[in-house]
Design an enzyme around this catalytic site. Structure first.
Site: not given
Ligand code: APR
Ligand code: ZN
Ligand code: ZN
Length: 356
Positions: A38, A40, A43, A59, A157
């Site tokens: 994930c 997170s 991060h 997690h 999650c």
């Molecule tokens: N505008 C639009 N989309 C964006 C931008 C932006 N400026 N920057 C990044 N993205 C998109 C990425 O291309 C990606 O598809 O955001 C998406 C994030 O997806 P993942 O990396 O798969 O992250 P995910 O596990 O879904 O988590 C998203 O939720 O639980 C929280 O900590 C986690 O903050 C994180 C968020």
């Molecule tokens: Zn998560």
């Protein structure tokens, strides 16, 4: 046992032999079956959220109960379970008022892991990038055993957070218009949650065309490439100039929180799902509150875990939620750094680490 260890922020994880204690009173030993990768976790790896090192991250996990500590009644050895990253205590103000996702009392902070000669507390009460986990009784949810374990892990999650944000937190109504900013592992689940709730318009916003294609498969009716057009103006255009009923921020980016708030209509609601960096602030147009706009926080999809997680799996088994499609790739624990790279490069909906 084998585990992926974060020795230092901003460095790749290292596969090491570590040891784990027997479960204490009220704890359960679980053999990890699968653990999703994930954002997170990233991060914490990258240091935008702090974690003491060495640490074992992870997690989003499923597993099989192996051993019970004293007094555990809810599960028995052999049960299939999903782990909770916010275990609940069952008796606090939040637990007794239907908001166990906000419980802060159920966390297992006692060290149960040993990395080298260092005793380490489990990360988010589980540390699932390891072959075994010791978790509190209030940190497991029993699930039906006919569900594939890699799919079940994601309910821990991304699926719960995303689907829950739509159906529990926002309570999207049939016919609603919804915008989802960030369509990764969590955002795709917000999209299918909105679809399940009967939303009429689901507008997916991302900067990665690969992700926007996935968004369509999960129920988006419109897509916006935010690297090419202004998502706020475009959402307004797609909603007859009014703005969306709901907007979800699913990246963890303060500027996207501002966008989400700006793209909802008068009286609309922006829900912040993403985990923004510690210390960051989002800017909100203060006069907009005169339009009765709502800015709402969200953690873990406002889950009531032992009710929501089994019903999500029932919906999946009934063909009403796409969970198989979320698992883009599986890796053995040795491939965990490749799985993080695949996420960073936007190649996958989700990668899942599978254990044998
Ligand atoms: N505008 C639009 N989309 C964006 C931008 C932006 N400026 N920057 C990044 N993205 C998109 C990425 O291309 C990606 O598809 O955001 C998406 C994030 O997806 P993942 O990396 O798969 O992250 P995910 O596990 O879904 O988590 C998203 O939720 O639980 C929280 O900590 C986690 O903050 C994180 C968020
Ligand atoms: Zn998560
Ligand atoms: Zn509680």
């Amino acid at each position: 046992m084998k585990a992926a260890v974060l020795r230092e922020a901003k460095k790749p994880l290292v596969i090491e032999e570590v040891s784990i204690e027997d479960p204490g009173p009220g704890q359960v030993l679980v053999k990890t079956a699968a653990s999703g990768v994930c954002h997170s976790d990233l991060h914490f790896m990258e240091g935008s959220w702090p974690v003491p090192t060495p640490a074992i991250l992870g997690h989003e996990a499923s597993g099989v109960v192996e051993k019970l500590g004293e007094g555990v009644k809810y599960v028995k050895p052999g049960d299939h379970v999903v782990m909770l990253f916010t275990p609940f205590c069952g008796v606090c103000r939040f637990c007794t008022t239907g908001r166990p996702n906000l419980c802060g009392e159920g966390r297992a902070m006692t060290p149960t892991l040993k990395i080298g000669d260092r005793a380490v507390a489990p990360f988010l009460s589980m540390s699932s990038f390891a072959e075994y986990m010791v978790v509190p009784e209030g940190g497991v949810v029993k699930i039906r055993d006919d569900v594939p374990m890699n799919v079940a892990a994601l309910v821990g999650c991304s699926v719960m957070t995303g689907v829950g944000a739509a159906i529990n937190t926002a309570k999207v109504e049939p016919g609603a218009s919804c915008a989802v900013i960030g369509t990764g592992g969590v955002g795709l689940n917000v999209i299918q949650g909105c679809d399940l709730a009967g939303a009429e318009k689901i507008i997916a916003i991302d900067i990665n065309t690969n992700k926007l294609e996935m968004a369509r498969e999960f129920g988006a009716t419109h897509v916006i490439d935010a690297s090419k057009e202004d998502p706020v103006a475009k959402v307004q255009e797609l909603t007859g100039g009014l703005g969306a009923d709901y907007a979800f921020e699913v990246i963890g980016l303060p500027s996207a929180i501002t966008q989400a708030f700006n793209m909802v209509r008068r009286g609309g609601e922006a829900v912040v799902v993403g985990m923004a960096p510690i210390g960051s602030e989002a800017s909100i147009s203060a006069p907009s509150f005169l339009a009765e706009k709502v800015l709402r926080g969200c953690v873990y999809g406002s889950t009531r875990p032992r009710y929501d997680m089994p019903r999500i799996l029932d919906l999946y088994m009934a063909g009403k939620l796409k969970l198989d499609e979320l698992v883009s790739r599986t890796y053995p624990i040795e491939g965990i750094n490749d799985a993080f790279d695949a996420m960073k490069n936007g190649e996958v909906a989700r990668s899942v680490i599978v254990f044998d």
